[in-house]
Every structure is written in C-alpha cells, then in structure tokens.
Design a protein around this motif. Structure first.
Motif, mmCIF file in Angstrom:
data_model
loop_
_atom_site.group_PDB
_atom_site.id
_atom_site.type_symbol
_atom_site.label_atom_id
_atom_site.label_comp_id
_atom_site.label_asym_id
_atom_site.label_seq_id
_atom_site.Cartn_x
_atom_site.Cartn_y
_atom_site.Cartn_z
ATOM 1 N N SER A 5 0.808 -1.221 0.000
ATOM 2 C CA SER A 5 0.000 0.000 0.000
ATOM 3 C C SER A 5 0.842 1.273 0.000
ATOM 4 O O SER A 5 0.390 2.321 -0.459
ATOM 5 C CB SER A 5 -0.949 0.002 1.204
ATOM 6 N N ASP A 6 2.076 1.210 0.536
ATOM 7 C CA ASP A 6 2.909 2.420 0.581
ATOM 8 C C ASP A 6 3.930 2.462 -0.545
ATOM 9 O O ASP A 6 4.783 3.331 -0.585
ATOM 10 C CB ASP A 6 3.629 2.516 1.925
ATOM 11 N N VAL A 7 3.826 1.521 -1.494
ATOM 12 C CA VAL A 7 4.782 1.461 -2.596
ATOM 13 C C VAL A 7 4.407 2.480 -3.666
ATOM 14 O O VAL A 7 3.245 2.587 -4.056
ATOM 15 C CB VAL A 7 4.839 0.038 -3.195
ATOM 16 N N ASN A 8 5.386 3.240 -4.147
ATOM 17 C CA ASN A 8 5.158 4.255 -5.166
ATOM 18 C C ASN A 8 5.747 3.877 -6.527
ATOM 19 O O ASN A 8 5.254 4.286 -7.561
ATOM 20 C CB ASN A 8 5.768 5.591 -4.730
ATOM 21 N N VAL A 9 6.849 3.109 -6.483
ATOM 22 C CA VAL A 9 7.584 2.807 -7.699
ATOM 23 C C VAL A 9 7.992 1.341 -7.704
ATOM 24 O O VAL A 9 8.336 0.781 -6.661
ATOM 25 C CB VAL A 9 8.860 3.687 -7.801
ATOM 26 N N LEU A 10 7.928 0.724 -8.861
ATOM 27 C CA LEU A 10 8.481 -0.611 -9.054
ATOM 28 C C LEU A 10 9.662 -0.488 -9.996
ATOM 29 O O LEU A 10 9.569 0.137 -11.051
ATOM 30 C CB LEU A 10 7.446 -1.562 -9.667
ATOM 31 N N VAL A 11 10.794 -1.058 -9.610
ATOM 32 C CA VAL A 11 11.969 -1.073 -10.483
ATOM 33 C C VAL A 11 12.212 -2.514 -10.904
ATOM 34 O O VAL A 11 12.203 -3.430 -10.086
ATOM 35 C CB VAL A 11 13.211 -0.487 -9.779
ATOM 36 N N LYS A 12 12.376 -2.708 -12.202
ATOM 37 C CA LYS A 12 12.504 -4.074 -12.703
ATOM 38 C C LYS A 12 13.804 -4.251 -13.466
ATOM 39 O O LYS A 12 14.393 -3.310 -13.998
ATOM 40 C CB LYS A 12 11.343 -4.423 -13.625
ATOM 41 N N GLY A 13 14.269 -5.484 -13.485
ATOM 42 C CA GLY A 13 15.379 -5.891 -14.330
ATOM 43 C C GLY A 13 14.895 -6.995 -15.224
ATOM 44 O O GLY A 13 13.709 -7.095 -15.545
ATOM 45 N N SER A 14 15.782 -7.866 -15.636
ATOM 46 C CA SER A 14 15.387 -8.935 -16.541
ATOM 47 C C SER A 14 14.539 -9.993 -15.849
ATOM 48 O O SER A 14 13.631 -10.555 -16.457
ATOM 49 C CB SER A 14 16.633 -9.586 -17.148
ATOM 50 N N ARG A 15 14.803 -10.246 -14.547
ATOM 51 C CA ARG A 15 14.092 -11.327 -13.875
ATOM 52 C C ARG A 15 13.562 -10.945 -12.498
ATOM 53 O O ARG A 15 12.987 -11.795 -11.823
ATOM 54 C CB ARG A 15 15.028 -12.539 -13.716
ATOM 55 N N ALA A 42 9.189 -14.669 -19.213
ATOM 56 C CA ALA A 42 8.644 -13.346 -19.538
ATOM 57 C C ALA A 42 9.206 -12.279 -18.607
ATOM 58 O O ALA A 42 9.642 -12.563 -17.490
ATOM 59 C CB ALA A 42 7.122 -13.363 -19.445
ATOM 60 N N ILE A 43 9.187 -11.033 -19.067
ATOM 61 C CA ILE A 43 9.587 -9.899 -18.254
ATOM 62 C C ILE A 43 8.448 -8.886 -18.237
ATOM 63 O O ILE A 43 7.579 -8.895 -19.109
ATOM 64 C CB ILE A 43 10.871 -9.231 -18.778
ATOM 65 N N VAL A 44 8.453 -8.009 -17.232
ATOM 66 C CA VAL A 44 7.426 -6.968 -17.155
ATOM 67 C C VAL A 44 7.709 -5.924 -18.224
ATOM 68 O O VAL A 44 8.780 -5.326 -18.254
ATOM 69 C CB VAL A 44 7.405 -6.308 -15.772
ATOM 70 N N SER A 45 6.745 -5.703 -19.118
ATOM 71 C CA SER A 45 6.958 -4.748 -20.202
ATOM 72 C C SER A 45 6.161 -3.462 -20.018
ATOM 73 O O SER A 45 6.548 -2.419 -20.540
ATOM 74 C CB SER A 45 6.611 -5.377 -21.549
ATOM 75 N N SER A 46 5.032 -3.519 -19.282
ATOM 76 C CA SER A 46 4.255 -2.295 -19.059
ATOM 77 C C SER A 46 3.325 -2.480 -17.877
ATOM 78 O O SER A 46 3.097 -3.604 -17.409
ATOM 79 C CB SER A 46 3.464 -1.908 -20.320
ATOM 80 N N SER A 47 2.759 -1.363 -17.397
ATOM 81 C CA SER A 47 1.867 -1.404 -16.240
ATOM 82 C C SER A 47 0.740 -0.399 -16.432
ATOM 83 O O SER A 47 0.866 0.571 -17.172
ATOM 84 C CB SER A 47 2.632 -1.095 -14.952
ATOM 85 N N CYS A 48 -0.372 -0.642 -15.728
ATOM 86 C CA CYS A 48 -1.516 0.269 -15.796
ATOM 87 C C CYS A 48 -2.405 0.044 -14.578
ATOM 88 O O CYS A 48 -2.832 -1.083 -14.317
ATOM 89 C CB CYS A 48 -2.315 0.024 -17.082
ATOM 90 N N ASP A 55 5.562 -10.349 -20.791
ATOM 91 C CA ASP A 55 5.573 -11.120 -22.034
ATOM 92 C C ASP A 55 6.992 -11.484 -22.419
ATOM 93 O O ASP A 55 7.963 -11.036 -21.813
ATOM 94 C CB ASP A 55 4.875 -10.354 -23.166
ATOM 95 N N ASP A 56 7.121 -12.338 -23.437
ATOM 96 C CA ASP A 56 8.420 -12.686 -23.982
ATOM 97 C C ASP A 56 8.368 -12.576 -25.498
ATOM 98 O O ASP A 56 7.329 -12.251 -26.084
ATOM 99 C CB ASP A 56 8.871 -14.078 -23.523
ATOM 100 N N CYS A 61 2.436 -14.566 -22.596
ATOM 101 C CA CYS A 61 2.192 -13.355 -21.816
ATOM 102 C C CYS A 61 1.151 -13.591 -20.733
ATOM 103 O O CYS A 61 0.340 -14.530 -20.813
ATOM 104 C CB CYS A 61 1.754 -12.198 -22.724
ATOM 105 N N LEU A 62 1.182 -12.740 -19.721
ATOM 106 C CA LEU A 62 0.209 -12.818 -18.639
ATOM 107 C C LEU A 62 0.010 -11.457 -18.010
ATOM 108 O O LEU A 62 0.855 -10.568 -18.123
ATOM 109 C CB LEU A 62 0.618 -13.857 -17.591
ATOM 110 N N LEU A 63 -1.117 -11.297 -17.325
ATOM 111 C CA LEU A 63 -1.409 -10.126 -16.509
ATOM 112 C C LEU A 63 -1.230 -10.521 -15.054
ATOM 113 O O LEU A 63 -1.548 -11.642 -14.659
ATOM 114 C CB LEU A 63 -2.836 -9.634 -16.758
ATOM 115 N N TRP A 64 -0.759 -9.573 -14.243
ATOM 116 C CA TRP A 64 -0.457 -9.881 -12.848
ATOM 117 C C TRP A 64 -0.828 -8.694 -11.972
ATOM 118 O O TRP A 64 -0.513 -7.553 -12.285
ATOM 119 C CB TRP A 64 1.034 -10.195 -12.715
ATOM 120 N N ASN A 65 -1.532 -8.985 -10.883
ATOM 121 C CA ASN A 65 -1.843 -7.982 -9.875
ATOM 122 C C ASN A 65 -0.983 -8.267 -8.646
ATOM 123 O O ASN A 65 -1.308 -9.144 -7.842
ATOM 124 C CB ASN A 65 -3.327 -8.036 -9.499
#
Length: 325
Positions: A5-15, A42-48, A55-56, A61-65
């Motif tokens: 709930s207090d997270v503002n940013v997600l930082v991702k790499g390849s895995r 797959a890697i995270v390619s976008s968020s909304c 996707d790869d 591909c998949l959606l994840w909450n």
C-alpha cells in the motif's frame, strides 16, 4: 492497507522486481514473480492502474496484480505465423498495456515481425489487440511505422500508449495507440531535440504527454516539454546542482515522477540514482547485485483478473547493502 500500500515505484530488471517507497526509496524486499513466468521467461513490459503485463519474444504473456497475487495467462496469438524448423520465423515485440475507459476494458497491443520471405500473402509486420473483457486477440491495422524495439522509453497516459519510433525519413519521433479508438498516430519531437546529441524519456506531466530531453550520457540539464493542444511547450528545465561535477557515465534516464520532482537515473556501472528536482541533490539508491532496467509508477489495486490461478503476495527480503554479505 495491503503489503504494497505504501509502494510508489516498481523497479525491474530482466528477472526481478523491487518495490520502492517514499521518502527514502530504499528497497528492502523483492517481489516474487508468478510461477508460470519461470516456464517461459517473460519480463514486465508495461503497467496500468496497478496491473502489470509480462511477455516474452515468443508470444507468451500474462497479466499480474502484485497487490493480490492474482495472475492470468493470456490466450495464444490470433496471428497464424508459420514456423520454420531451423529459423525463428517471428518475433513479438513492443507490447503496450492500457485501459479503455470508454468500454471499461483492459487491452494489450503488440507487434509481430516475420523474418522469412513473405508467403501466401502474409505481411512481414502485423499487429494484434487483446481485450480482457472478451479474453481474446484480434488482428488490427498496422501503422506505416513501428516502435523502436530497443528503446526503453514508453508511457501510457489517459488511455493512450506512447513509444519512441524511427524510420529512414525521421531518426526519432513518437508513435501512439489509442485503446478506445484502436487507432495509431505519430508525433514529431520538439525542434529542440537533436538525435545525435540528446536522449529522450517519455512520461506523464499533469495528465499530459511529456518528453524529458537531456544531453546524451550526462546528468542534466533536464528539459521537460509537454504536449498540449497540438504543440510542444517547454514547461521548465531542471539544472544540475551548481558547483557539483555532473555524474559521469550516465547510461539512461529510467523514470520521472511527481511532475519532475523525482528523477531516477541509471549509471554506467548499473547504479540506481535518485535526482531530486527541487533540492537538486543526487542520492544513490542502488540495489546490491541488481541491474535496474525500467521504473514504473505503482498504485495498489483490487482489480480482479478472473484467473483460475492466483496466490498470495510473495516477497523476499534483501540483505542490507551497508553490511558485508
């Protein structure tokens, strides 16, 4: 209040994906990706709206909450690409994920590139669109241009997805896709931009598209241009801190948040820096043993994916980077 709930940013790499929170943005834990991801890489390619799209290159591909741990595998492609026993025939790339407020539907747009000779009327470049409401893909008209597959700058703003693109006539411009109208458009960059001298990062500024233009491989100045009423306007410029030597070896700008008050930068040695646009202070928020790839704004959400496969949120603690490990 949830774990994130207090997270503002997600930082991702390849895995890996790390949640960062105000005010210190010091990562303490790592999000564990859904189990199916380990099967096809797959890697995270976008968020909304708090949902992530992974996707790869093969079309998996998949959606994840992350807030609920729920995920949903998307169906196979609607594009019947023929396979060759020895040569990879096709490549899925430059996917975009967003929300269509008109139909209250989450959608994914992605490109398919064929590498072999065109046969049986098959196009080299194709585009398809996924609808969560119908849980299906459909082929749509392909634009005359396509996004640059190796550019890390993209943004989804008010139901429109934006990529950096190029072609033989223009070395750099913006390609967009409207999820409601299901139409592509293109925009020129500000005249100020010189592709041999500048880098550009697409982001959101007060609900509008913004292009942050800065000298290639340097820590500022950052010129923030906003697209309004069909024109680019230079809203303001964030200057480097006077008397402080610019950060050497800036690799690229990873994220701009709070209308330019927070700028995340990747250094040439894979460090992660936070540049405060108000105080003009630079802070090292690097993650030990991790190379940052892209930053995404995050909000906790309870959106249901109607998935048959879901689970609890999984987090791994990180070692203290100030201690020897």
């Amino acid at each position: 209040m949830g774990i994130l709930s207090d997270v503002n940013v997600l930082v991702k790499g390849s895995r890996h994906i790390f949640p960062l929170s105000n005010p210190n943005f010091s990562p303490k834990q790592r999000l564990v990706l859904p189990e199916p991801v380990s099967k096809f890489g797959a890697i995270v390619s976008s968020s909304c709206n708090g949902l992530l799209f992974l996707d790869d290159l093969e079309g998996n591909c998949l959606l994840w909450n992350p807030s609920t741990g729920e995920h949903k595998l998307l169906p196979s492609s609607s594009l019947e690409a023929k396979r060759h026993p020895d040569v990879p025939l096709h490549l899925f790339f430059c996917s975009g994920f967003g929300f269509d407020s008109r139909s209250q539907d989450y959608k994914v747009v992605r490109f398919l590139q064929n590498f072999l000779n065109v046969v049986d009327g098959e196009d080299r470049l194709q585009v398809e669109l996924y609808s969560l409401n119908s849980d299906s893909w459909k082929r749509i008209s392909c634009p005359p241009h396509y996004p640059h597959p190796y550019n890390n700058s993209a943004a989804c703003i008010a139901g429109v997805y934006y990529w950096m693109a190029d072609d033989i006539f223009r070395p750099a411009f913006i390609l967009s896709f409207d999820f409601a109208d299901e139409q592509f458009s293109s925009y020129s960059l500000p005249d100020y931009f010189v592709w041999t001298e500048h880098s550009v990062h697409l982001t959101e500024f007060d609900g509008s598209l913004a292009a942050v233009i800065y000298p290639y491989m340097k820590c500022g100045p950052f010129d923030i241009w906003v697209w309004t009423s069909g024109l680019w306007t230079n809203i303001f410029t964030i200057e480097p801190l006077p008397g402080v030597k610019p950060l050497p070896g800036v690799e690229l700008l990873l994220g701009v948040f709070k209308n330019g008050e927070q700028i995340f930068i990747q250094g040439s040695n894979h460090q992660l820096f936070l540049y405060d646009g108000v105080t003009r202070e630079l802070k090292d928020v690097s993650i030990p043993g991790f190379n940052p790839g892209r930053l995404m704004h995050y909000v906790e959400t309870s959106v249901q994916l109607s998935s048959k496969s879901s689970g609890k949120i999984k987090l791994h603690d990180l070692p203290d980077k100030n201690k020897e490990v």
